[in-house]
Write an enzyme that holds these catalytic residues in place. Sequence first.
Site, short mmCIF file in Angstrom:
data_model
loop_
_atom_site.label_atom_id
_atom_site.label_comp_id
_atom_site.label_asym_id
_atom_site.label_seq_id
_atom_site.Cartn_x
_atom_site.Cartn_y
_atom_site.Cartn_z
N HIS A 20 21.25 -2.58 8.76
CA HIS A 20 20.96 -3.88 8.14
C HIS A 20 22.26 -4.56 7.70
CE1 HIS A 20 16.46 -3.31 7.40
NE2 HIS A 20 16.87 -2.22 8.01
N ASP A 123 17.18 -9.52 2.73
CA ASP A 123 16.55 -8.57 3.64
C ASP A 123 15.03 -8.58 3.48
OD1 ASP A 123 18.10 -6.08 5.12
OD2 ASP A 123 15.93 -5.81 4.87
#
Length: 482
Positions: A20, A123
Amino acid sequence: MGNETDQLHVLFFPFMALGHMIPTIDMAKLFSARGVRATIITTPLNAPVVSKTMERGHYLGAQIGLRVIQFPSVQAGLPQGLENLDQDASPEIRLKFFLAMSLFQQPLEQLLQEYRPHGLVADAFFPWALDVASKFGIPRLAFQGTGFFAMCALQSLTAHKPYKGVGSDTEPFLLPDLPDEIKLTRLQISNDLTLGLENDFTRFFKEARESEERSYGTIVNTFYELEPAYAEHWRKVLGRKAWHIGPVSLCNRDAQDKTQRGKAASIDEDECLKWLNSKYPDSVIYVCFGSVSKFPAAQLLEIAMGLEASGQQFIWVVRKNKDEGDEEEWLPQGYEKRMEGKGLIIRGWAPQTLILDHEAVGGFVTHCGWNSTLEGVSAGVPMVTWPVFADQFYNEKLLTDVLKIGIGVGAQRWVPFVGDFVKQDAIEKAVKAVMAGEKAEELRSRAKSLGGMARRAIEKGGSSYTDMDALIEELKLYHAQI
Ligand code: UDP
């Protein structure tokens, strides 16, 4: 907003896993290259992953800032020093790690108050970020970390529950309402889903999906030409707002940029390039399973033997447990000596895009993590697909059934972090098929053509470049109207 100038300021807050963080950092670089001020938020032990980029970024004239906030280890009941999902941890600790993310709500709120940015790229694993951003009238853009195909596949699964209509775990079922005929088995998806379980994990992911749906939109690391039917499906059929701006890894143009992505490489860049430079084009297969999956010794042994039996040259990245000292357990006797000049083992972290982009590399054995999938596509190499868990079985289908640039190794079972057990014969067969089999040329030529499309997508006038422009313009307009 609190900015004195007209310059847009976007805050980026990635989940603390390298799969990520790496694309988020690339994304921040792309935004900053368009004149947007970018600030990345992370915790002390993750800061070096970002700061390396900043040093290079400043040198290149980019404007990327870093803001470090404490990791709430004590509050979360997590061991000190564990700030990233790539670190070794038990399933219980991993669950705690996910649940600890909500403890960042308060610090994020303070940062938004202080910076008053024009946008927050948070996120998808931070569902609460939507409410925090809304409080300040800041659009929350969700970052999923996967592609349109996987997003559509998951949506089809959760909406239609087709896995309920089959008689066994191995009987394939069709994913309804998708542009192509895509089939999976119950073994290839999470038990939580097939058994309809409710637990902390399932609640976490459900919340994440709902929050994303209510967000201003989703930023997707992909390019239109890769999955046009799914980009359309997501937007037009499912009615969701999204921008595709990838492959973001292509913002790293020179060797140093590529080497500095993620952790410090466990091999010297020059040594790696020297090894590759001594090989013919398309003669080496690169084997790597991402930043979090880690195979047991017995599986590593099968890989070692399968690679040797394939007769192909290879670079193989092995993630090792800290306490796994004994090499003999996972390497056949005298293996490295036998493989000298033919096979290179990197223990730890490899400069993946540097390797993939080298002309000597002609194939990739991948776990089908989305970043690796896209990096393989961008490098124009055909792939042996070996999904482990998460979105990886969907990504495999995209590579094998839709794009037809991948051959499955035969992994059948979704097992978090460890994967299904695959025997050496299957590995040998798939590696040979991708590198030298009957269909290898066909696969390679399709892969190379997609690689060209990927590079064009992020150049001026390309589909991803244009969509990023559209997003920047929309953020400007949004703030001009309030
Ligand atoms: N990666 C790397 N070197 C390694 C292992 C991974 O540079 O030795 C990078 C890879 O290039 C990709 C990311 O780490 O950008 C892994 O993300 P992916 O989505 O493929 O898999 P995950 O780690 O999330 O399972």
